[in-house]
Design a protein around this motif. Structure first.
Motif, mmCIF file in Angstrom:
data_model
loop_
_atom_site.group_PDB
_atom_site.id
_atom_site.type_symbol
_atom_site.label_atom_id
_atom_site.label_comp_id
_atom_site.label_asym_id
_atom_site.label_seq_id
_atom_site.Cartn_x
_atom_site.Cartn_y
_atom_site.Cartn_z
ATOM 1 N N LEU A 22 -8.347 5.495 -31.909
ATOM 2 C CA LEU A 22 -8.774 4.503 -30.929
ATOM 3 C C LEU A 22 -9.168 3.212 -31.625
ATOM 4 C CD1 LEU A 22 -11.092 6.928 -28.942
ATOM 5 C CD2 LEU A 22 -8.707 6.353 -28.445
ATOM 6 N N ALA A 23 -8.938 2.092 -30.988
ATOM 7 C CA ALA A 23 -9.314 0.797 -31.556
ATOM 8 C C ALA A 23 -10.827 0.574 -31.485
ATOM 9 C CB ALA A 23 -8.594 -0.331 -30.816
ATOM 10 N N GLU A 24 -11.493 1.222 -30.546
ATOM 11 C CA GLU A 24 -12.920 1.030 -30.355
ATOM 12 C C GLU A 24 -13.719 1.702 -31.462
ATOM 13 O OE1 GLU A 24 -10.731 1.734 -28.130
ATOM 14 O OE2 GLU A 24 -10.885 0.035 -26.776
ATOM 15 N N PRO A 25 -14.863 1.106 -31.839
ATOM 16 C CA PRO A 25 -15.699 1.678 -32.899
ATOM 17 C C PRO A 25 -16.427 2.936 -32.422
ATOM 18 C CG PRO A 25 -16.800 -0.207 -31.930
ATOM 19 C CD PRO A 25 -15.422 -0.145 -31.312
ATOM 20 N N PRO A 26 -16.865 3.781 -33.350
ATOM 21 C CA PRO A 26 -17.580 5.009 -32.985
ATOM 22 C C PRO A 26 -18.798 4.768 -32.093
ATOM 23 C CG PRO A 26 -16.972 5.089 -35.286
ATOM 24 C CD PRO A 26 -16.641 3.697 -34.805
ATOM 25 N N GLU A 27 -19.466 3.634 -32.240
ATOM 26 C CA GLU A 27 -20.639 3.344 -31.416
ATOM 27 C C GLU A 27 -20.269 3.328 -29.936
ATOM 28 O OE1 GLU A 27 -19.520 1.003 -33.825
ATOM 29 O OE2 GLU A 27 -20.802 1.813 -35.419
ATOM 30 N N LYS A 28 -19.143 2.734 -29.620
ATOM 31 C CA LYS A 28 -18.694 2.633 -28.231
ATOM 32 C C LYS A 28 -18.232 3.994 -27.712
ATOM 33 C CE LYS A 28 -15.901 -0.158 -25.128
ATOM 34 N NZ LYS A 28 -15.035 -1.324 -24.992
ATOM 35 N N VAL A 29 -17.513 4.720 -28.523
ATOM 36 C CA VAL A 29 -17.041 6.046 -28.121
ATOM 37 C C VAL A 29 -18.241 6.964 -27.895
ATOM 38 C CG1 VAL A 29 -15.637 8.037 -28.783
ATOM 39 C CG2 VAL A 29 -14.854 5.715 -29.334
ATOM 40 N N TRP A 30 -19.225 6.900 -28.778
ATOM 41 C CA TRP A 30 -20.434 7.723 -28.653
ATOM 42 C C TRP A 30 -21.130 7.451 -27.321
ATOM 43 C CZ3 TRP A 30 -22.444 11.925 -30.726
ATOM 44 C CH2 TRP A 30 -23.788 12.221 -30.505
ATOM 45 N N ARG A 31 -21.250 6.194 -26.965
ATOM 46 C CA ARG A 31 -21.900 5.843 -25.690
ATOM 47 C C ARG A 31 -21.136 6.440 -24.507
ATOM 48 N NH1 ARG A 31 -25.092 1.975 -24.177
ATOM 49 N NH2 ARG A 31 -23.563 1.031 -22.774
ATOM 50 N N ALA A 32 -19.821 6.390 -24.546
ATOM 51 C CA ALA A 32 -19.017 6.942 -23.452
ATOM 52 C C ALA A 32 -19.210 8.450 -23.313
ATOM 53 C CB ALA A 32 -17.549 6.616 -23.671
ATOM 54 N N LEU A 33 -19.590 9.105 -24.396
ATOM 55 C CA LEU A 33 -19.791 10.553 -24.395
ATOM 56 C C LEU A 33 -21.219 10.966 -24.090
ATOM 57 C CD1 LEU A 33 -17.758 11.458 -27.613
ATOM 58 C CD2 LEU A 33 -17.051 11.800 -25.238
ATOM 59 N N THR A 34 -22.202 10.047 -24.235
ATOM 60 C CA THR A 34 -23.600 10.465 -24.194
ATOM 61 C C THR A 34 -24.504 9.707 -23.227
ATOM 62 O OG1 THR A 34 -24.165 9.006 -26.031
ATOM 63 C CG2 THR A 34 -23.513 11.276 -26.584
ATOM 64 N N VAL A 35 -24.041 8.633 -22.628
ATOM 65 C CA VAL A 35 -24.841 7.921 -21.638
ATOM 66 C C VAL A 35 -24.472 8.515 -20.277
ATOM 67 C CG1 VAL A 35 -25.291 5.687 -20.546
ATOM 68 C CG2 VAL A 35 -25.007 5.839 -23.044
ATOM 69 N N PRO A 36 -25.444 9.109 -19.559
ATOM 70 C CA PRO A 36 -25.116 9.824 -18.325
ATOM 71 C C PRO A 36 -24.242 9.047 -17.345
ATOM 72 C CG PRO A 36 -27.396 10.223 -18.896
ATOM 73 C CD PRO A 36 -26.883 9.180 -19.855
#
Length: 156
Positions: free
Chosen positions: A20-34
Motif C-alpha cells: 500500500l502507498a499509505e504509511p503504517p500510521e494510517k493503516v493502523w488507524r483504519a484497523l484500530t479506531v472504532p
C-alpha cells in the motif's frame, strides 16, 4: 497499489498480502479506531490493547473478540468468536494484521484469518462488508480480495 495475493496456505487459513502507498500510521488507524473500522467492517468497540475485549455488531449476532497482540503500527491479532443462532457450534478463529514499512514509506500489509476448519460462512460474511481496497480512490479502485473492504484506508 499492488493487487493483493492470496497465498497457498492450509485449507483453514485465508491469507492476503498487499503493498500500500499509505504509511503504517494510517493503516493502523483504519484497523484500530472504532469509527474507521466500523466504516469498512461492522460497528465495534475496539481498544487496541493486549487483553482487551471488544465486539463487532454482526448481522445476526455479536462477534466476540479479544486482542491477543497489539504493537502499534506493526501487529494486531485478535480472536474471533462467532456464535451462530440455532446453527450449532461457535466459530472460533484468529485474525492477524502485520504491517511493515516499505522502502517507499508505504505499508506491506499481511492479513491472516485462520481457524476455519471448513467453516467458510464467517469469511463470506466478512467479505460482505466491502470487498475492495479504496485508498480514497472512490469508484476507481479495483477489487483485490474478498475480505478487504472498500474504505479500509480512508483514515486520516
Amino acid at each position: 497499489m499492488n493487487a493483493g495475493n492470496q497465498s497457498e496456505a492450509t485449507p483453514d487459513v485465508l491469507e492476503f498480502e498487499y503493498d500500500l502507498a499509505e504509511p503504517p500510521e494510517k493503516v493502523w488507524r483504519a484497523l484500530t479506531v472504532p469509527e474507521l473500522l466500523a466504516a469498512w467492517m461492522m460497528p465495534n468497540d475496539i481498544k487496541p490493547e493486549t487483553g482487551s475485549r471488544f465486539a463487532f455488531a454482526g448481522l445476526d449476532t455479536a462477534i466476540e473478540c479479544e486482542i491477543l497482540d497489539a504493537e502499534p503500527e506493526r501487529l494486531l491479532r485478535y480472536s474471533w468468536r462467532e456464535q451462530p443462532g440455532d446453527a450449532g457450534d461457535p466459530f472460533d478463529s484468529v485474525v492477524t494484521f502485520t504491517l511493515a514499512r516499505t522502502v517507499s514509506g508505504g505499508t506491506h500489509l499481511r492479513i491472516v484469518h485462520d481457524g476455519f476448519a471448513g467453516k467458510a460462512m464467517p469469511a463470506v460474511a466478512m467479505a460482505g462488508a466491502g470487498c475492495r481496497l479504496s485508498l480514497g480512490l472512490q469508484g476507481r479502485a479495483k477489487p483485490v480480495a474478498a475480505n478487504i473492504p472498500n474504505t479500509l484506508l480512508l483514515a486520516a
